[in-house]
Design a protein around this motif. Structure first.
Motif, mmCIF file in Angstrom:
data_model
loop_
_atom_site.group_PDB
_atom_site.id
_atom_site.type_symbol
_atom_site.label_atom_id
_atom_site.label_comp_id
_atom_site.label_asym_id
_atom_site.label_seq_id
_atom_site.Cartn_x
_atom_site.Cartn_y
_atom_site.Cartn_z
ATOM 1 N N UNK B 25 4.795 -3.878 36.298
ATOM 2 C CA UNK B 25 5.349 -2.516 36.203
ATOM 3 C C UNK B 25 6.787 -2.521 35.687
ATOM 4 N N UNK B 66 16.234 6.561 35.160
ATOM 5 C CA UNK B 66 15.165 6.763 36.145
ATOM 6 C C UNK B 66 13.935 7.447 35.557
ATOM 7 N N UNK B 67 14.124 8.153 34.469
ATOM 8 C CA UNK B 67 13.010 8.887 33.874
ATOM 9 C C UNK B 67 12.069 8.031 33.049
ATOM 10 N N UNK B 69 9.921 4.154 32.535
ATOM 11 C CA UNK B 69 9.408 2.934 33.158
ATOM 12 C C UNK B 69 8.659 2.130 32.105
ATOM 13 N N UNK B 87 8.762 10.070 32.555
ATOM 14 C CA UNK B 87 8.168 10.880 33.633
ATOM 15 C C UNK B 87 8.812 12.252 33.795
ATOM 16 N N UNK B 88 9.595 12.693 32.798
ATOM 17 C CA UNK B 88 10.223 14.003 32.959
ATOM 18 C C UNK B 88 9.736 15.031 31.947
ATOM 19 N N UNK B 90 6.703 17.608 30.134
ATOM 20 C CA UNK B 90 5.787 18.612 30.684
ATOM 21 C C UNK B 90 4.583 18.824 29.778
ATOM 22 N N UNK B 98 3.640 23.412 31.301
ATOM 23 C CA UNK B 98 4.813 23.445 32.167
ATOM 24 C C UNK B 98 4.741 22.502 33.350
ATOM 25 N N UNK B 99 3.561 21.934 33.598
ATOM 26 C CA UNK B 99 3.438 20.988 34.715
ATOM 27 C C UNK B 99 3.885 19.588 34.236
ATOM 28 N N UNK B 100 4.459 18.839 35.126
ATOM 29 C CA UNK B 100 4.927 17.512 34.742
ATOM 30 C C UNK B 100 3.765 16.582 34.424
ATOM 31 N N UNK B 141 2.977 9.639 40.866
ATOM 32 C CA UNK B 141 4.116 10.568 40.790
ATOM 33 C C UNK B 141 3.764 11.950 41.330
ATOM 34 N N UNK B 142 2.482 12.177 41.583
ATOM 35 C CA UNK B 142 2.043 13.507 42.016
ATOM 36 C C UNK B 142 1.660 14.392 40.848
ATOM 37 N N UNK B 143 1.457 13.799 39.664
ATOM 38 C CA UNK B 143 1.122 14.571 38.460
ATOM 39 C C UNK B 143 -0.386 14.607 38.204
ATOM 40 N N UNK B 144 -1.161 14.111 39.143
ATOM 41 C CA UNK B 144 -2.628 14.231 39.140
ATOM 42 C C UNK B 144 -3.322 13.596 37.930
#
Lengths: 69, 197
Positions: B25, B66-67, B69, B87-88, B90, B98-100, B141-144
């Motif tokens: 990673x 941080x954005x 990887x 990761x920033x 959309x 509009x969702x990440x 990340x919670x972005x499904x």
């Protein structure tokens, strides 16, 4: 990646905004705060390079600079 | 810095069997050295659209951000693939506008892994492993599972047909050379992972 834990103290208004953004974006509070930190760092990096932060309305072609203090 | 290693599998073309590989990673110094020595020293018969990429410059540019990887795949003692994600960004698909999402900035397999290469170890599935890693990072990340990317023309069919991503057409705002923008929804990510594409 190893993770560290911290306690975050927010006002009621700040917590309400945090909850609204979490709901809008479908993210947990932790995920949203991490995202906010990444965005903050990205903006700082660009400003340090001399870039400007602009918003553009695609319908009106209007551009406005976001003043970052 | 903690580096996480995961076991993945690639298809060894010569042996016609699955072999164990390792997903990192973070891109490490030895991966960049592999790129500079082995990748650049290898001359494929066909012109590759990303052969001008300099991975050391790309990794240095995102260092500490941080954005971003980076990921690397190793197999047979060599680096077989590299990827940088953002990761920033959309989504653009109507159902996730509009969702990440996880945006794949750069992804590349070692040049000997192109189809039709013979005379050395060659592996199939490097791109698939890296796209699966991007999807998994999106889930973490919670972005499904939502991901997006701009594709070089040689890879359009891979993202559309093999990965099952939605082709949102040529994006003239991307760069001087418009590239097609592809996006994967939560449902498409689920199908991709389930089918082990």
């Amino acid at each position: 990646m190893a993770k560290r834990t911290m306690t975050l103290n927010l006002t009621e208004a700040e917590m309400q905004v945090l909850n609204e953004l979490c709901s809008k974006k479908g993210l947990s509070k932790t995920a949203l705060m991490r995202q906010a930190l990444r965005l903050y760092q990205a903006v700082e990096t660009r400003l340090d390079r001399g870039d400007k932060l602009l918003f553009e309305n695609e319908e009106t072609n209007e551009k406005s600079e976001l003043m970052v203090l | 810095m903690t580096v996480t290693q995961s076991k993945v599998f690639l298809h060894d073309r010569a042996a016609n069997q699955l072999v164990e590989a390792t997903l990192y990673d973070t891109v490490l110094e030895r991966h960049l050295q592999d790129f500079e020595r082995a990748w650049k020293g290898f001359s494929p018969t066909a012109q590759l659209e990303h052969e001008h990429w300099d991975w050391r410059k790309k990794v240095v540019a995102i260092s500490g951000q941080l954005g971003y990887q980076s990921f690397a795949v190793e197999c047979g003692g060599e680096t077989q693939g590299l990827m940088v994600i953002n990761t920033i960004k959309r989504g653009r698909l109507p159902q996730q506008a509009g969702q990440h999402l996880v945006y794949v900035e750069y992804v590349q397999a070692a040049p000997w892994n192109r189809p039709g290469i013979s005379g050395r170890a060659s592996y199939r599935g490097v791109g698939t492993v890296l796209i699966a890693a991007a999807i998994q990072q999106s889930v973490d990340e919670g972005y499904r599972g939502r991901i997006g990317l701009h594709s070089l023309p040689q890879a359009d069919a891979f993202y559309r047909d093999a990965c099952g991503m939605t082709d949102l057409g040529s994006d003239s705002s991307y760069s001087r050379v418009p590239l097609r923008y592809f996006e994967m929804s939560e449902d498409q990510a689920g199908v991709f992972l389930k089918q082990g594409r």
